[in-house]
Design a protein around this motif. Structure first.
Motif, PDB file in Angstrom:
ATOM      1  N   TRP A 136       4.178  -6.819  -5.387  1.00 21.00           N
ATOM      2  CA  TRP A 136       3.832  -7.824  -4.382  1.00 21.00           C
ATOM      3  C   TRP A 136       5.094  -8.363  -3.738  1.00 21.00           C
ATOM      4  O   TRP A 136       5.863  -9.087  -4.360  1.00 21.00           O
ATOM      5  N   LYS A 137       5.290  -8.007  -2.492  1.00 18.24           N
ATOM      6  CA  LYS A 137       6.428  -8.523  -1.737  1.00 18.24           C
ATOM      7  C   LYS A 137       5.937  -9.672  -0.862  1.00 18.24           C
ATOM      8  O   LYS A 137       5.937  -9.590   0.364  1.00 18.24           O
ATOM      9  N   THR A 138       5.480 -10.700  -1.532  1.00 17.99           N
ATOM     10  CA  THR A 138       4.911 -11.868  -0.860  1.00 17.99           C
ATOM     11  C   THR A 138       5.716 -13.105  -1.250  1.00 17.99           C
ATOM     12  O   THR A 138       6.407 -13.100  -2.274  1.00 17.99           O
ATOM     13  N   PRO A 139       5.609 -14.165  -0.467  1.00 18.59           N
ATOM     14  CA  PRO A 139       6.312 -15.392  -0.847  1.00 18.59           C
ATOM     15  C   PRO A 139       5.888 -15.856  -2.240  1.00 18.59           C
ATOM     16  O   PRO A 139       4.688 -15.883  -2.561  1.00 18.59           O
ATOM     17  N   PHE A 140       6.853 -16.153  -3.057  1.00 12.95           N
ATOM     18  CA  PHE A 140       6.650 -16.666  -4.414  1.00 12.95           C
ATOM     19  C   PHE A 140       5.921 -15.681  -5.328  1.00 12.95           C
ATOM     20  O   PHE A 140       5.394 -16.059  -6.364  1.00 12.95           O
ATOM     21  N   GLY A 141       5.846 -14.405  -4.943  1.00 13.02           N
ATOM     22  CA  GLY A 141       5.178 -13.406  -5.765  1.00 13.02           C
ATOM     23  C   GLY A 141       3.687 -13.612  -5.881  1.00 13.02           C
ATOM     24  O   GLY A 141       3.057 -13.146  -6.834  1.00 13.02           O
ATOM     25  N   MET A 142       3.108 -14.284  -4.914  1.00 11.03           N
ATOM     26  CA  MET A 142       1.671 -14.546  -4.921  1.00 11.03           C
ATOM     27  C   MET A 142       0.904 -13.260  -4.627  1.00 11.03           C
ATOM     28  O   MET A 142       1.391 -12.380  -3.939  1.00 11.03           O
ATOM     29  N   PRO A 143      -0.331 -13.143  -5.133  1.00 13.07           N
ATOM     30  CA  PRO A 143      -1.131 -11.960  -4.814  1.00 13.07           C
ATOM     31  C   PRO A 143      -1.384 -11.869  -3.307  1.00 13.07           C
ATOM     32  O   PRO A 143      -1.517 -12.893  -2.638  1.00 13.07           O
ATOM     33  N   PRO A 144      -1.482 -10.658  -2.794  1.00 13.00           N
ATOM     34  CA  PRO A 144      -1.785 -10.478  -1.369  1.00 13.00           C
ATOM     35  C   PRO A 144      -3.289 -10.653  -1.137  1.00 13.00           C
ATOM     36  O   PRO A 144      -4.028  -9.688  -0.982  1.00 13.00           O
ATOM     37  N   PHE A 145      -3.726 -11.895  -1.140  1.00 11.03           N
ATOM     38  CA  PHE A 145      -5.155 -12.190  -1.094  1.00 11.03           C
ATOM     39  C   PHE A 145      -5.868 -11.521   0.074  1.00 11.03           C
ATOM     40  O   PHE A 145      -7.023 -11.109  -0.067  1.00 11.03           O
ATOM     41  N   ASP A 146      -5.208 -11.389   1.193  1.00 13.94           N
ATOM     42  CA  ASP A 146      -5.846 -10.797   2.370  1.00 13.94           C
ATOM     43  C   ASP A 146      -6.106  -9.302   2.205  1.00 13.94           C
ATOM     44  O   ASP A 146      -6.924  -8.728   2.923  1.00 13.94           O
ATOM     45  N   ALA A 147      -5.452  -8.657   1.261  1.00 10.80           N
ATOM     46  CA  ALA A 147      -5.602  -7.216   1.061  1.00 10.80           C
ATOM     47  C   ALA A 147      -6.493  -6.867  -0.132  1.00 10.80           C
ATOM     48  O   ALA A 147      -6.816  -5.703  -0.340  1.00 10.80           O
ATOM     49  N   ILE A 148      -6.904  -7.855  -0.909  1.00  8.25           N
ATOM     50  CA  ILE A 148      -7.656  -7.613  -2.143  1.00  8.25           C
ATOM     51  C   ILE A 148      -9.149  -7.790  -1.887  1.00  8.25           C
ATOM     52  O   ILE A 148      -9.574  -8.755  -1.257  1.00  8.25           O
ATOM     53  N   SER A 149      -9.936  -6.842  -2.420  1.00 10.15           N
ATOM     54  CA  SER A 149     -11.388  -6.983  -2.355  1.00 10.15           C
ATOM     55  C   SER A 149     -11.944  -7.001  -3.781  1.00 10.15           C
ATOM     56  O   SER A 149     -11.246  -6.630  -4.734  1.00 10.15           O
ATOM     57  N   ASP A 150     -13.185  -7.391  -3.919  1.00 11.67           N
ATOM     58  CA  ASP A 150     -13.820  -7.433  -5.239  1.00 11.67           C
ATOM     59  C   ASP A 150     -13.806  -6.062  -5.918  1.00 11.67           C
ATOM     60  O   ASP A 150     -13.701  -5.962  -7.137  1.00 11.67           O
ATOM     61  N   ASP A 151     -13.904  -5.014  -5.127  1.00  9.51           N
ATOM     62  CA  ASP A 151     -13.939  -3.656  -5.669  1.00  9.51           C
ATOM     63  C   ASP A 151     -12.610  -3.209  -6.264  1.00  9.51           C
ATOM     64  O   ASP A 151     -12.553  -2.190  -6.952  1.00  9.51           O
ATOM     65  N   ASP A 152     -11.543  -3.946  -6.023  1.00  4.85           N
ATOM     66  CA  ASP A 152     -10.225  -3.581  -6.540  1.00  4.85           C
ATOM     67  C   ASP A 152     -10.040  -3.963  -8.011  1.00  4.85           C
ATOM     68  O   ASP A 152      -9.213  -3.374  -8.704  1.00  4.85           O
ATOM     69  N   PHE A 153     -10.806  -4.945  -8.488  1.00  6.15           N
ATOM     70  CA  PHE A 153     -10.539  -5.494  -9.816  1.00  6.15           C
ATOM     71  C   PHE A 153     -10.853  -4.553 -10.971  1.00  6.15           C
ATOM     72  O   PHE A 153     -10.017  -4.364 -11.855  1.00  6.15           O
ATOM     73  N   ALA A 154     -12.038  -3.960 -11.000  1.00  7.03           N
ATOM     74  CA  ALA A 154     -12.415  -3.109 -12.137  1.00  7.03           C
ATOM     75  C   ALA A 154     -11.453  -1.935 -12.319  1.00  7.03           C
ATOM     76  O   ALA A 154     -10.951  -1.728 -13.443  1.00  7.03           O
ATOM     77  N   PRO A 155     -11.152  -1.166 -11.271  1.00 10.36           N
ATOM     78  CA  PRO A 155     -10.215  -0.055 -11.485  1.00 10.36           C
ATOM     79  C   PRO A 155      -8.809  -0.524 -11.854  1.00 10.36           C
ATOM     80  O   PRO A 155      -8.110   0.129 -12.634  1.00 10.36           O
ATOM     81  N   ALA A 156      -8.397  -1.665 -11.308  1.00  8.66           N
ATOM     82  CA  ALA A 156      -7.064  -2.187 -11.639  1.00  8.66           C
ATOM     83  C   ALA A 156      -7.001  -2.591 -13.105  1.00  8.66           C
ATOM     84  O   ALA A 156      -6.032  -2.269 -13.803  1.00  8.66           O
ATOM     85  N   PHE A 157      -8.034  -3.289 -13.590  1.00  6.01           N
ATOM     86  CA  PHE A 157      -8.040  -3.679 -15.002  1.00  6.01           C
ATOM     87  C   PHE A 157      -8.079  -2.461 -15.918  1.00  6.01           C
ATOM     88  O   PHE A 157      -7.400  -2.432 -16.947  1.00  6.01           O
ATOM     89  N   GLU A 158      -8.857  -1.450 -15.557  1.00  7.08           N
ATOM     90  CA  GLU A 158      -8.901  -0.235 -16.378  1.00  7.08           C
ATOM     91  C   GLU A 158      -7.516   0.396 -16.470  1.00  7.08           C
ATOM     92  O   GLU A 158      -7.077   0.798 -17.554  1.00  7.08           O
TER      93      GLU A 158
END
Length: 72
Positions: A9-31
């Motif tokens: 994440w190359k965002t200010p303060f290392g915050m998640p890129p909320f504008d690029a994340i969707s609900d469908d991203d979470f399950a595969p990322a956690f796996e």
């Protein structure tokens, strides 16, 4: 498309890129990061050297960075 939760994440303060994340991203990322965390932990457990505070406790403290990122 690449999962934004698994990117550096190359965002200010290392915050998640909320504008690029969707609900469908979470399950595969956690796996993916849970499997990575198991591998990192297993590497500490399989260390052939005699157990020390540094290579055991501190070694385990160094695992799971990506899991922390995705969970955040």
């Amino acid at each position: 498309m690449t999962n934004p939760l698994l990117q550096d994440w190359k965002t200010p303060f290392g915050m998640p890129p909320f504008d690029a994340i969707s609900d469908d991203d979470f399950a595969p990322a956690f796996e993916a990061v849970m499997a990575q965390d198991v591998e990192e932990t297993q590497a500490v457990a399989d260390n052939p050297e005699a157990a020390t505070f540094e290579n055991t406790v501190e070694g385990l403290m160094r695992t799971g960075a990506m899991l922390d990122q995705v969970a955040a």
